[in-house]
Structure formats: structure tokens, C-alpha cells
Write a protein that holds these residues in place. Structure first.
Motif, mmCIF file in Angstrom:
data_model
loop_
_atom_site.group_PDB
_atom_site.id
_atom_site.type_symbol
_atom_site.label_atom_id
_atom_site.label_comp_id
_atom_site.label_asym_id
_atom_site.label_seq_id
_atom_site.Cartn_x
_atom_site.Cartn_y
_atom_site.Cartn_z
ATOM 1 N N ALA A 50 0.841 -1.206 0.000
ATOM 2 C CA ALA A 50 0.000 0.000 0.000
ATOM 3 C C ALA A 50 0.873 1.252 0.000
ATOM 4 O O ALA A 50 0.589 2.217 -0.717
ATOM 5 N N ARG A 51 1.924 1.233 0.769
ATOM 6 C CA ARG A 51 2.830 2.380 0.844
ATOM 7 C C ARG A 51 3.535 2.611 -0.496
ATOM 8 O O ARG A 51 3.681 3.742 -0.944
ATOM 9 N N ARG A 52 3.966 1.530 -1.153
ATOM 10 C CA ARG A 52 4.602 1.674 -2.480
ATOM 11 C C ARG A 52 3.616 2.243 -3.490
ATOM 12 O O ARG A 52 3.986 3.076 -4.324
ATOM 13 N N THR A 53 2.369 1.798 -3.425
ATOM 14 C CA THR A 53 1.342 2.329 -4.333
ATOM 15 C C THR A 53 1.165 3.820 -4.099
ATOM 16 O O THR A 53 1.077 4.604 -5.048
ATOM 17 N N PHE A 54 1.118 4.239 -2.839
ATOM 18 C CA PHE A 54 1.006 5.663 -2.509
ATOM 19 C C PHE A 54 2.207 6.438 -3.056
ATOM 20 O O PHE A 54 2.045 7.509 -3.639
ATOM 21 N N GLU A 55 3.399 5.907 -2.884
ATOM 22 C CA GLU A 55 4.606 6.588 -3.372
ATOM 23 C C GLU A 55 4.570 6.742 -4.893
ATOM 24 O O GLU A 55 4.910 7.800 -5.423
ATOM 25 N N ARG A 56 4.135 5.699 -5.601
ATOM 26 C CA ARG A 56 4.020 5.795 -7.074
ATOM 27 C C ARG A 56 2.961 6.826 -7.461
ATOM 28 O O ARG A 56 3.179 7.642 -8.369
ATOM 29 N N ASP A 57 1.817 6.789 -6.786
ATOM 30 C CA ASP A 57 0.752 7.748 -7.084
ATOM 31 C C ASP A 57 1.227 9.174 -6.826
ATOM 32 O O ASP A 57 0.960 10.079 -7.621
ATOM 33 N N LYS A 58 1.933 9.361 -5.740
ATOM 34 C CA LYS A 58 2.462 10.677 -5.390
ATOM 35 C C LYS A 58 3.407 11.176 -6.482
ATOM 36 O O LYS A 58 3.309 12.324 -6.924
ATOM 37 N N ASP A 59 4.300 10.316 -6.946
ATOM 38 C CA ASP A 59 5.239 10.695 -8.014
ATOM 39 C C ASP A 59 4.503 11.005 -9.317
ATOM 40 O O ASP A 59 4.842 11.962 -10.017
ATOM 41 N N ASP A 60 3.498 10.186 -9.646
ATOM 42 C CA ASP A 60 2.711 10.417 -10.867
ATOM 43 C C ASP A 60 1.992 11.759 -10.808
ATOM 44 O O ASP A 60 1.979 12.515 -11.785
ATOM 45 N N LEU A 61 1.375 12.063 -9.669
ATOM 46 C CA LEU A 61 0.642 13.324 -9.527
ATOM 47 C C LEU A 61 1.584 14.519 -9.616
ATOM 48 O O LEU A 61 1.263 15.522 -10.263
ATOM 49 N N ARG A 62 2.731 14.409 -9.008
ATOM 50 C CA ARG A 62 3.711 15.497 -9.104
ATOM 51 C C ARG A 62 4.175 15.666 -10.547
ATOM 52 O O ARG A 62 4.391 16.777 -11.006
ATOM 53 N N GLY A 63 4.328 14.554 -11.260
ATOM 54 C CA GLY A 63 4.714 14.616 -12.670
ATOM 55 C C GLY A 63 3.677 15.318 -13.524
ATOM 56 O O GLY A 63 4.003 15.891 -14.561
ATOM 57 N N LEU A 64 2.430 15.289 -13.079
ATOM 58 C CA LEU A 64 1.352 15.982 -13.792
ATOM 59 C C LEU A 64 1.220 17.445 -13.362
ATOM 60 O O LEU A 64 0.327 18.147 -13.812
ATOM 61 N N GLY A 65 2.102 17.875 -12.459
ATOM 62 C CA GLY A 65 2.091 19.272 -12.023
ATOM 63 C C GLY A 65 1.234 19.551 -10.800
ATOM 64 O O GLY A 65 0.978 20.704 -10.480
ATOM 65 N N ILE A 66 0.809 18.512 -10.112
ATOM 66 C CA ILE A 66 -0.011 18.702 -8.912
ATOM 67 C C ILE A 66 0.925 18.856 -7.715
ATOM 68 O O ILE A 66 1.724 17.964 -7.434
ATOM 69 N N GLY A 90 -3.678 27.412 -3.116
ATOM 70 C CA GLY A 90 -3.478 28.542 -4.013
ATOM 71 C C GLY A 90 -2.761 28.185 -5.302
ATOM 72 O O GLY A 90 -2.814 28.914 -6.281
ATOM 73 N N GLU A 91 -2.082 27.038 -5.304
ATOM 74 C CA GLU A 91 -1.306 26.629 -6.465
ATOM 75 C C GLU A 91 -1.942 25.487 -7.241
ATOM 76 O O GLU A 91 -1.360 24.969 -8.179
ATOM 77 N N PHE A 92 -3.120 25.080 -6.825
ATOM 78 C CA PHE A 92 -3.727 23.906 -7.446
ATOM 79 C C PHE A 92 -5.164 24.171 -7.848
ATOM 80 O O PHE A 92 -5.933 24.735 -7.094
ATOM 81 N N TYR A 93 -5.487 23.777 -9.047
ATOM 82 C CA TYR A 93 -6.882 23.794 -9.490
ATOM 83 C C TYR A 93 -7.033 22.735 -10.560
ATOM 84 O O TYR A 93 -6.074 22.366 -11.234
ATOM 85 N N LEU A 94 -8.209 22.216 -10.671
ATOM 86 C CA LEU A 94 -8.504 21.266 -11.746
ATOM 87 C C LEU A 94 -9.141 22.042 -12.879
ATOM 88 O O LEU A 94 -10.064 22.827 -12.666
ATOM 89 N N PRO A 95 -8.678 21.833 -14.091
ATOM 90 C CA PRO A 95 -9.313 22.507 -15.230
ATOM 91 C C PRO A 95 -10.708 21.928 -15.452
ATOM 92 O O PRO A 95 -11.044 20.863 -14.948
ATOM 93 N N TYR A 96 -11.516 22.669 -16.196
ATOM 94 C CA TYR A 96 -12.832 22.160 -16.523
ATOM 95 C C TYR A 96 -12.676 20.872 -17.307
ATOM 96 O O TYR A 96 -11.846 20.768 -18.205
#
Length: 101
Positions: A50-66, A90-96
Motif C-alpha cells: 500500500a505504501r509503495r502504491t502511494f509513493e508511485r501515485d504521489k510521483d505520478d501526480l507530481r509529474g502531472l504538475g499537482i 493557491g497553487e492547485f486547481y482542476l481545469p474544466y
């Protein structure tokens, strides 16, 4: 059927966007359904997965600019510092989203 990567991402983002204070890894593991299933078993190998999955998800989201950022903060009055995660509102929003016709 296990949750998709997109579902995990949305669950994680919804959890963090709904909070003003950071969440510890343990809180995230308990509150995001895709992680909680393995985390709640108490088995070391399942929790590590579960922790490895979280770490991968975290890296993926950061790669998308989140801007998912780690933050050190103090718990209550004990002075104990823990690491938590938050989204800088203040630095995050989802586009339409445009749905296909």
C-alpha cells in the motif's frame, strides 16, 4: 474489481483538498479506500505494498504538475514533529473537464 489508478488519484486529491492541515501517511492510508484495504490487514507485506502504491501515485501526480508537498508540523502540545502531506490550495486547481459527446 480493484480501483483504477485514476480512482486512487481522485480519492487522494479529494481527501487532501478537503483538509486545511496536513495528513500523515497513516491517516492517508486509512482514509483512501484503495490503500485502506491493504493497510488495514496489519500484515507487513500488505502495508508495504500500500505504501509503495502511494509513493508511485504521489510521483505520478507530481509529474502531472499537482503540488503534493510534504510538510513537517507539530502535533498538539507534545512538540512531536511528524511529516504530513497537503495540497497548496493557491497553487492547485482542476481545469474544466470536457466529457466526450
Amino acid at each position: 474489481m480493484p480501483p483504477t489508478k485514476a480512482q486512487r488519484w481522485l480519492d487522494l486529491l479529494a481527501l487532501l483538498l478537503g483538509r486545511r492541515i496536513p495528513l500523515t501517511v497513516e491517516e492517508i492510508m486509512e482514509r483512501v479506500p484503495a490503500y485502506a484495504g491493504r493497510w488495514g490487514t496489519g500484515e507487513a507485506t500488505a502495508q508495504a505494498a500500500a505504501r509503495r502504491t502511494f509513493e508511485r501515485d504521489k510521483d505520478d501526480l507530481r509529474g502531472l504538475g499537482i503540488p503534493l508537498e510534504p510538510v513537517l508540523y507539530t502535533l498538539s502540545f507534545g512538540g512531536e514533529q511528524v511529516e504530513g502531506y497537503r495540497l497548496a490550495h493557491g497553487e492547485f486547481y482542476l481545469p474544466y473537464l470536457k466529457l466526450p459527446s
